[in-house]
Scaffold this motif. Structure first.
Motif, mmCIF file in Angstrom:
data_model
loop_
_atom_site.group_PDB
_atom_site.id
_atom_site.type_symbol
_atom_site.label_atom_id
_atom_site.label_comp_id
_atom_site.label_asym_id
_atom_site.label_seq_id
_atom_site.Cartn_x
_atom_site.Cartn_y
_atom_site.Cartn_z
ATOM 1 N N ASP A 16 0.937 -1.203 -0.031
ATOM 2 C CA ASP A 16 -0.119 0.049 0.129
ATOM 3 C C ASP A 16 0.666 1.175 0.006
ATOM 4 O O ASP A 16 0.677 2.195 0.834
ATOM 5 N N GLY A 17 1.715 1.227 -0.727
ATOM 6 C CA GLY A 17 2.709 2.428 -1.033
ATOM 7 C C GLY A 17 4.131 2.131 -0.624
ATOM 8 O O GLY A 17 4.427 0.997 -0.271
ATOM 9 N N ARG A 178 -4.534 3.757 -9.671
ATOM 10 C CA ARG A 178 -4.522 2.486 -9.259
ATOM 11 C C ARG A 178 -5.701 1.773 -10.153
ATOM 12 O O ARG A 178 -6.911 2.334 -10.012
ATOM 13 N N LEU A 210 -3.604 -3.562 -10.613
ATOM 14 C CA LEU A 210 -4.056 -4.556 -9.398
ATOM 15 C C LEU A 210 -4.932 -5.688 -9.874
ATOM 16 O O LEU A 210 -6.026 -5.508 -9.765
ATOM 17 N N GLU A 256 0.876 -4.796 -8.925
ATOM 18 C CA GLU A 256 1.050 -4.718 -7.422
ATOM 19 C C GLU A 256 0.199 -5.893 -7.204
ATOM 20 O O GLU A 256 -0.972 -6.067 -7.536
ATOM 21 N N LYS B 656 9.789 -6.064 -3.304
ATOM 22 C CA LYS B 656 9.308 -6.438 -1.758
ATOM 23 C C LYS B 656 10.410 -6.619 -0.864
ATOM 24 O O LYS B 656 10.395 -6.583 0.221
ATOM 25 N N LYS B 659 11.604 -4.225 1.540
ATOM 26 C CA LYS B 659 10.870 -4.143 2.779
ATOM 27 C C LYS B 659 11.257 -5.100 3.897
ATOM 28 O O LYS B 659 11.193 -4.640 5.175
ATOM 29 N N VAL B 702 -1.457 -8.899 0.107
ATOM 30 C CA VAL B 702 -1.567 -8.259 -1.271
ATOM 31 C C VAL B 702 -1.775 -6.814 -0.994
ATOM 32 O O VAL B 702 -2.175 -6.489 0.161
ATOM 33 N N SER B 703 -1.702 -6.155 -2.115
ATOM 34 C CA SER B 703 -2.311 -4.870 -1.935
ATOM 35 C C SER B 703 -3.332 -4.350 -1.160
ATOM 36 O O SER B 703 -4.630 -5.076 -1.628
ATOM 37 N N GLY B 704 -3.510 -3.840 -0.142
ATOM 38 C CA GLY B 704 -4.967 -3.235 0.370
ATOM 39 C C GLY B 704 -5.606 -4.676 1.155
ATOM 40 O O GLY B 704 -6.746 -4.380 1.363
#
Lengths: 257, 727
Positions: A16-17, A178, A210, A256, B656, B659, B702-704
């Protein structure tokens, strides 16, 4: 003391960034995307999800004072600074709580923490004006390039969303668009090319793709609601690469996952 | 001097047989006739030994053990030395007589300093066997008139000559095999000359140096030693690597292939014996001036281990603040393949922990390496390692049950009726008394075992040659020969279980007053049957791993108290007892023996693992786990620590990994000692589909969005699985 309607806070968010982030998911949304992977954030009211198989129970929805949020997320300050990370405010639609979000961003900014707002943009422009001085970055969802799909499938005001995006871009904010790649909704060549053209005309520079996943299906079960995308297969890697190439020409693109 | 031009496969720097590693693995896995007959080869020496002296007799047996077996040379060997030599077929009568003869000579085991040793191969390579033999001669002259020492030096000389004879025999065997089907004659001649050089001179090339190292290692193995480390291979091999590359006689690719050739043979242990050896290989590190020791070879070792993809080499990376980011990234790429190593070691903390004992020279501390899984070892300067398990949650049983375990099978001290305890302070004092008593008993048990046999009858003349001080003193490694004393590592187990238990007691009994200690005792004795409500209350108390000082303060206490307690004692030869925050899956077996605990854990359930919070209870994710786990002072944990962390394969993708690297850097900057990262492999994910109870905290990000893997529908789990396959 200002409060926010928080769904949950996810620590060590890595999608998320930039860097290591904590994502504050706010509760309540004004869109009704049928593929939504965070359906527990749609309603503004508290909910408890009980997963039948594993018996896991997870509650969402708590009113948190800004001080409480700050205390929770600042525990991870070392991680933000070592990784170039920060706080992402997502949802739900965080811009529905714009005044509170602005205050939160202001406080975080004073603490030297990078803030990012993940929005679908369907709110009055005044809401953006509230947060603009304090937020470092925006993730701006483009669900569809099509006014009708926006109204009928997503339940959003297309002109409001695109208008806000234009103003946001021209205000020189750091904006990443996005695009959730949803089979049957926006991931056919025509829609994608339309999206590409639209975004290029607005002057957007970066696009995150996404790809759809159906990991949320068990959330819908746990909420005892139906999920229209339960049987929708994820896009193939090949298709994702094809889609990427559509945007490659005019944008800096990342997928992503 | 011969060059690589003799090896036709690598002419002009082009490696033709890069697949040699794969073929070697196939060769190792082929069926063969025979079984482990080291007794037989030893008996040959014992039988013919004319000496009355134990070390001398053992040396004679070591000589025949090394020299008599027919060398086994794989068609894909570049560096030779195989444990298959001693896998042979002999008749029943010979076997019986052999074990009768060799059986009289008891061998040391784990717990009596047999193995888990890291040789200072750098020192060996700088002088070669001739240098070592002439040091023995010099020592003989220095100890003229001291019969015992002269005899022992003679035994060392014989043992070392066994190694030399073995190298020469391999050399001869290579020449014999020239022309045989499947063998490359040019390569055999090249190997033969490398072996000769390693036997008779000081190694000059990378291959000769590696040949000597590997042959010494296989000697340890056929002696029956396990977990013998290869140590800081990127450091001691580097001068040879640099010279060969600069002279243009070796390519980096070929250096990697040679390393693979060696690492793959660690797999022999599994192929013949059914279990993996744990051969620790250490890369990276730092110098006393703070600069990084990472070099080009460090990366090649990582690559070679990755290519082999066998569990045998247990890779450790010493990560210091000065280690380049690319090095950490290279480590993460290897981990991302799913093999579970390198284990990432915080160099600063390990060095500080060793330094605090005040008995090691700085240069020796900086040259530490690991033996076994994670144990910090002063390379080549102390006797072989031993460690044991000290499970701490069992002391709740004695505390609550009048000094007797719930099953009545074991005893602590009687610290009185638990209902008489009126405060948390009082409880802590009594709990400390129980643990202190346990530690004392543990030490007594270990020392009794360690001293069981008389050291003069369990001599180790071969290994003693490779431990600093033994040659000079003319003494066995276990009889005062080594520069430093032996240390023992007590793996203190169950920090999470203990912290959660103490916090649950404090909260439930002393803060909220919702239960009494007597009720708690009754509930634990009943394994919470009929006390489900109380158990729920206990489970709701703060848990270790969520950055909550209410419970984390007990982890600080745990490390302080246990390290202090064990520091009081000495091993039989006067060395220290270190503590380790490690479990090596023993937390599962230990848990089976231990009754219900105050944290709500049921009888028989696993204890918390190593230094980790109790599985599934650190619910805020890895950053909070790190914040909690870094509160104790690991400068007191000289043996080493393990913090197991699992990440889904997506975390190892480009974009990734950095991170993850930031997470590790922050963990280390805050004083964390070690992190063992597992990329959840396809196999793990599949297993989690069938056994969700074992994987309740496996998170997919995953994202969000993030989700517990076990809560996902099967079709969705399949999606993730198919994605993993693509990676």
């Amino acid at each position: 003391m200002t409060e926010l309607n928080v769904s949950n806070i996810q620590f060590f968010s890595t999608g998320d960034g930039p860097g290591i982030r904590s994502t504050i998911f706010l509760k309540g949304c004004n869109l009704r995307c049928p593929w939504c992977h965070n359906p527990e954030t749609v309603s503004p009211y508290p909910q408890t999800l009980v997963y039948a198989g594993s018996g896991k129970t997870v509650s969402y929805g708590i009113r948190m004072k800004i001080d409480e949020i700050i205390e929770a997320v600042m525990q991870d300050a070392d991680f933000y600074s070592s990784s170039g990370g920060g706080i992402t405010i997502s949802g739900g639609e965080p811009m529905l709580q714009a005044r509170e979000v602005a205050e939160l961003c202001k406080r975080l900014r004073e603490l030297g923490i990078h803030t990012l707002i993940d929005t679908a943009g369907g709110v009055p422009w005044e809401n953006f004006e509230e947060v603009l001085p304090y937020a470092n970055c925006f993730f701006y969802d483009l669900k569809t390039p099509d006014e009708r799909v926006c109204a009928e499938t997503v339940g959003g005001d297309f002109h409001l969303i695109i208008g806000n995006l234009k103003r946001l871009v021209s205000s020189l904010a750091d904006v990443h668009v996005r695009i959730p790649l949803i089979p049957g909704v926006n991931s056919d060549d025509d829609s994608l090319k339309k999206s590409e053209k639209l975004l290029a005309s607005i002057g957007v520079k970066t696009v995150d793709l996404l790809p759809f996943h159906r990991m949320a299906s068990s959330k819908y079960d746990a909420m005892e609601s139906t999920y229209a995308f339960r049987d929708t297969e994820p896009l193939s890697e090949k298709r994702i690469e094809e889609i990427k190439s559509i945007f490659n020409e005019n944008f800096s693109v990342t997928v992503e996952r | 001097m011969q060059t690589y031009d003799d090896a036709p496969k690598v002419k002009k720097g082009i490696v033709i047989m890069k697949k040699s590693t794969e073929y070697l693995k196939r060769e190792i896995s082929e069926k063969f006739v025979g079984s482990w007959q080291s007794d037989y080869f030893r008996a040959l020496g014992y039988f013919s030994s004319t000496s009355e002296d134990n070390a001398r007799q053992r040396a004679d047996a070591i000589y025949t053990l090394f020299e008599r077996p027919v060398p086994h040379i794989f068609k894909n060997d570049y560096i030779v030395g195989s444990i298959r030599d001693v896998m042979t077929d002999i008749d029943e009568e010979t076997r019986r007589r052999s074990s009768e003869i060799s059986g009289k000579y008891i061998e040391r085991g784990f717990g009596s300093n047999a193995d888990h040793y890291s040789t200072d191969y750098g020192a060996v390579l700088s002088e070669g066997l001739p240098g070592m033999l002439s040091r023995i001669e010099a020592s003989k002259a220095a100890h003229a008139g001291e019969e015992d020492r002269l005899r022992y030096l003679g035994a060392m000389e014989t043992a070392l000559s066994g190694l030399r004879a073995r190298l020469l025999k391999y050399s001869d065997r290579c020449e014999e095999l020239v022309g045989r089907e499947g063998y490359d004659g040019g390569r055999l001649n090249w190997i033969a000359s490398n072996c000769r050089r390693a036997a008779l001179g000081i190694p000059e090339t990378f291959a000769q140096a590696l040949q000597l190292v590997w042959m010494i290692h296989t000697c340890y193995c056929i002696e029956g030693r396990y977990a013998m480390a290869l140590g800081r291979i990127d450091q001691y091999m580097y001068p040879f690597f640099r010279r060969d590359i600069d002279n243009g006689v070796m390519t980096e690719e070929f250096a990697e292939e040679l390393l693979e050739n060696v690492f793959m043979k660690i797999y022999e242990h599994r192929a013949y014996g059914g279990a993996d050896d744990v051969v620790n290989i250490c890369v990276g590190g730092s110098k006393p001036d703070g600069s990084s020791d990472v070099n080009e070879l460090s990366y090649l070792v990582l690559e070679a281990v990755k290519s082999c993809a066998t569990p045998g080499p247990n890779l450790s990376a010493r990560i210091s603040q000065s280690s380049p980011d690319e090095f950490l990234d290279a480590c993460l790429k290897v981990i991302g393949t799913g093999i579970g190593y390198p284990a990432l070691m915080n160099d600063e903390v390990n060095i500080e922990a060793l330094r605090r004992y005040g008995c090691y020279e700085e240069a020796d501390i900086y040259n530490y390496s690991m033996v076994g899984c994670i144990e910090n070892f002063i390379t080549g300067k102390q006797p072989p390692w031993s460690d044991g398990r000290f499970d701490t949650p069992r002391y709740f049983e004695y505390l609550f049950n009048g000094g007797v375990s719930y099953d009545g099978k074991s005893e602590g001290i009687d610290s009185g009726d638990v209902s008489d305890i009126s405060s948390m302070d009082d409880l802590m004092k009594k709990f400390e008394k129980q643990i202190a008593d346990g530690a004392r008993k543990y030490v007594e048990r270990f020392c009794a075992h360690n001293k069981k046999e008389r050291p003069e009858e369990l001599t180790t003349p071969f290994l003693s040659c490779f431990c600093d001080g033994c040659i000079e003193k003319g003494l066995d490694v276990n009889m005062g020969g080594s520069k430093y004393r032996s240390v023992h590592g007590a793996a203190v187990m169950g920090v999470g279980t203990v912290c959660d238990s103490l916090a649950a007691i404090e909260k439930t009994v002393f803060a909220d007053g919702t239960a009494t200690l007597a009720e708690l005792r009754d509930a634990m004795l009943a394994n919470f049957k009929g006390y489900e409500k109380l158990r729920e209350t206990l489970l709701r108390a703060p848990k270790y791993g969520n950055n909550d000082d209410f419970v984390d303060k007990y982890a600080v206490w745990y490390v302080d108290f246990l390290s202090k307690e064990f520091k009081k004692y000495r091993t039989p030869d006067g060395g220290y007892f270190y503590i380790a925050m490690a479990a090596n899956t023993n937390n599962i077996s230990a848990g089976r023996e231990i009754g219900a605990t105050p944290d709500g854990r049921l009888a028989g359930e696993p204890l918390s693992d190593a230094a980790s919070p109790t599985y599934g209870r650190d619910t805020r994710g890895p950053t909070s786990t790190v914040l909690s786990v870094t509160k104790p002072d690991y400068g007191q944990v000289a043996c080493g620590t393990v913090l197991n962390q699992k990440f889904s394969p997506g975390m190892f993708a480009d974009g990734k990994r950095e991170k993850l690297a930031s997470l590790i850097r922050t963990y280390f900057a805050r004083g964390g000692q070690e992190m063992q990262i597992n990329a959840t492999s396809r196999e793990t994910l599949k297993d989690a589909m069938d056994h969700p109870e074992k994987y309740s905290d496996l998170v997919v990000r995953v994202s969000g969005f993030s989700a517990y893997y076990v809560t996902l529908e099967r079709a969705v789990q399949e999606d993730i699985l198919s994605r993993t396959q693509q990676e």
